[in-house]
Design a protein around this motif. Structure first.
Motif, short mmCIF file in Angstrom:
data_model
loop_
_atom_site.label_atom_id
_atom_site.label_comp_id
_atom_site.label_asym_id
_atom_site.label_seq_id
_atom_site.Cartn_x
_atom_site.Cartn_y
_atom_site.Cartn_z
N ALA A 90 -7.90 -8.27 12.20
CA ALA A 90 -9.50 -7.81 11.60
C ALA A 90 -9.49 -8.82 10.21
O ALA A 90 -10.30 -8.15 9.46
N ARG A 91 -8.65 -9.68 10.11
CA ARG A 91 -8.77 -10.51 8.81
C ARG A 91 -8.55 -9.75 7.56
O ARG A 91 -9.24 -9.82 6.69
N ARG A 92 -7.76 -8.82 7.58
CA ARG A 92 -7.18 -8.02 6.44
C ARG A 92 -5.63 -8.35 6.28
O ARG A 92 -5.03 -8.78 7.16
N THR A 93 -5.21 -8.02 5.08
CA THR A 93 -3.86 -8.26 4.91
C THR A 93 -3.31 -7.06 4.29
O THR A 93 -3.94 -6.07 3.65
N VAL A 94 -1.77 -6.98 4.57
CA VAL A 94 -1.35 -5.47 4.17
C VAL A 94 0.16 -5.71 3.40
O VAL A 94 0.87 -6.75 3.76
N SER A 95 0.33 -5.25 2.32
CA SER A 95 1.58 -5.29 1.53
C SER A 95 2.31 -3.87 1.32
O SER A 95 1.60 -2.97 1.11
N PHE A 96 3.54 -3.91 1.87
CA PHE A 96 4.26 -2.48 1.93
C PHE A 96 5.33 -2.49 0.82
O PHE A 96 6.19 -3.28 0.56
N ALA A 107 1.98 -3.91 -9.50
CA ALA A 107 2.46 -5.44 -9.47
C ALA A 107 1.94 -6.05 -7.97
O ALA A 107 1.88 -7.09 -7.67
N ALA A 108 1.58 -5.25 -6.95
CA ALA A 108 1.09 -5.55 -5.84
C ALA A 108 -0.59 -5.78 -5.83
O ALA A 108 -0.79 -6.40 -4.83
N VAL A 109 -1.00 -5.47 -6.91
CA VAL A 109 -2.49 -5.60 -6.76
C VAL A 109 -3.06 -7.10 -6.86
O VAL A 109 -2.45 -7.82 -7.64
N ARG A 110 -3.74 -7.46 -5.87
CA ARG A 110 -4.56 -8.74 -5.93
C ARG A 110 -6.09 -8.60 -6.29
O ARG A 110 -6.80 -7.21 -6.22
N PRO A 111 -6.77 -9.72 -6.43
CA PRO A 111 -8.21 -9.55 -6.69
C PRO A 111 -8.85 -8.94 -5.45
O PRO A 111 -9.88 -8.36 -5.60
N GLU A 112 -8.31 -9.20 -4.18
CA GLU A 112 -9.05 -8.88 -3.13
C GLU A 112 -8.37 -7.59 -2.64
O GLU A 112 -8.57 -6.85 -1.67
N THR A 113 -7.39 -6.85 -3.28
CA THR A 113 -7.23 -5.49 -3.09
C THR A 113 -8.35 -4.47 -3.10
O THR A 113 -8.87 -4.24 -4.11
N GLN A 114 -8.28 -3.46 -2.16
CA GLN A 114 -9.36 -2.48 -1.88
C GLN A 114 -8.65 -1.26 -1.84
O GLN A 114 -9.49 -0.35 -2.05
N ILE A 115 -7.66 -1.14 -1.17
CA ILE A 115 -7.16 0.33 -1.05
C ILE A 115 -5.73 0.34 -1.27
O ILE A 115 -4.79 -0.44 -1.15
#
Length: 373
Positions: A90-96, A107-115
């Motif tokens: 669905a054109r999202r990305t996820v980092s664990f 440290a894992a936050v990006r400009p596009e981070t939402q949740i």
């Protein structure tokens, strides 16, 4: 409970033909949702077929294409694989990442981070997330905090009060009294529930009304049951600490996490422990739970159950060794379970541990006949 006003009929009426329930009377699904929302002090809730469907619907509904989700590295399969597949598709990305530490989240936050998505207490390693700090950081950075509260339940923690915006709970191991229902609940303020409900509708699947009825009945006894199970789990954990066959007991305490005194009523009914390498066959330890009984205690090896599909390397990276035992403590008196565990652990340390463990597995402990654990 319903408010009923009795009025004398103006004239005798003929018996009505059987028909559907009144539109104003909530059905079993609605009643279960209302009961769960009330336990969390929320506006409303949504009952869905399982925790995978509930989590996927929530994360998709609250993100946009191109969005990024920070998820706890304690997220386990099949949810982890589904999130990767569904969010990527669905054109999202996820980092664990390690969501127990605010610095790791930051440290894992990006400009596009939402949740930010994290369990309040992980299973099976019982890692406690500092929700107050994570929620504060999320609010200051326009992020939504989604919390899986399955291990604790609203009897021990109400994450919405810490700053979370969505709470997800699997019916097992706390909400469902008998542990045999496949369902999950989502609760939040209405403005978030509406898009989650719409997304869940696209994913499909419904909960059977009879299952919803059974879940509603279980919710009415949740606080009573969890109070007993939590106290029992503390006794089991205390008994395991210091045993020569036990290397580590995974269960938080208020001494270790004094900040939780402000938010938590306890740490639920689960714990895990790691057995020392010198211990032999663990069959006797697993058999210490006794015959499987409804609402009773269970012992499992995550390496052979929930994490069995992982390679040895990935299991070790996840902190799940072959000597890690997960314990779900029931409502029964834990004394027989503690006695049998001690006997089995003693036997596992014996020189002929393999034969002794098999004997313990085959026969109940003396005086334990008829006990359900």
């Amino acid at each position: 409970m319903y408010d009923v006003t009795l009025r004398a009929p103006a004239a005798p009426a003929a018996p009505a033909a059987p028909g559907p329930p009144s539109a104003g009377a909530p059905g079993p699904v609605q009643r279960a949702e209302d009961a769960f929302a009330a336990l969390h002090g929320a506006d409303a809730a949504l009952l869905l077929p399982g925790v995978v469907a509930a989590t996927t619907a929530a994360l998709l509904a609250l993100t946009n294409p191109g969005g990024h989700v920070i998820a706890s590295d304690q997220t386990r399969d099949p949810l982890r694989r589904v999130l990767l597949a569904e969010l990527t598709g669905a054109r999202r990305t996820v980092s664990f990442v390690d969501c127990t530490e605010v610095d790791a989240v930051a440290a894992a936050v990006r400009p596009e981070t939402q949740i930010v998505y994290t369990p309040s207490l992980s299973d099976p390693l019982m890692k406690l997330s500092q929700l107050n700090d994570v929620a504060t950081y999320a609010q200051m950075n326009d992020l939504l905090l989604v919390v899986d509260n399955t291990v604790l339940s609203p009897a021990q923690l109400r994450p919405l009060e810490t700053g979370a915006v969505v709470v997800i709970e699997d019916a097992s191991p706390c909400l469902d009294e008998w542990g045999d229902l496949s369902a999950a609940l989502v609760t939040c303020v209405n403005r978030y529930l509406v898009p989650i409900r719409e997304q869940a509708g696209l994913l499909g699947g419904q909960v059977d009304p009879w299952a919803a009825h059974l879940l509603e009945r279980s919710l009415s006894t949740l606080e009573l049951r969890m109070t007993a199970r939590q106290a029992n789990a503390e006794r089991v954990a205390d008994a395991l600490r210091g045993h020569p066959a036990v290397h580590t007991v995974h269960r938080p305490t208020f001494d270790e996490a004094d900040w939780a005194l402000e938010t938590h009523q306890g740490f639920g009914a689960l714990l895990s422990f790691e057995v020392v390498p010198e211990a032999g066959n663990l069959d006797g330890v697993l058999a210490a739970a006794g015959p499987r009984a409804a609402a009773g205690s269970t012992l499992t090896l995550p390496a052979l159950t929930t994490h069995a599909h992982l390679s040895e390397r990935l299991r070790r990276e996840a902190g799940v060794s072959r000597r890690l035992v997960r314990v779900s403590v029931g409502i029964e008196d834990p004394a027989p379970l503690i006695r049998r565990l001690r006997q089995a652990l003693d036997a596992a340390l014996a020189p002929d541990a393999g034969a002794t463990a098999s004997a313990v597995s085959a026969a109940p402990a003396s005086g334990a006949e008829g006990e359900s654990c």
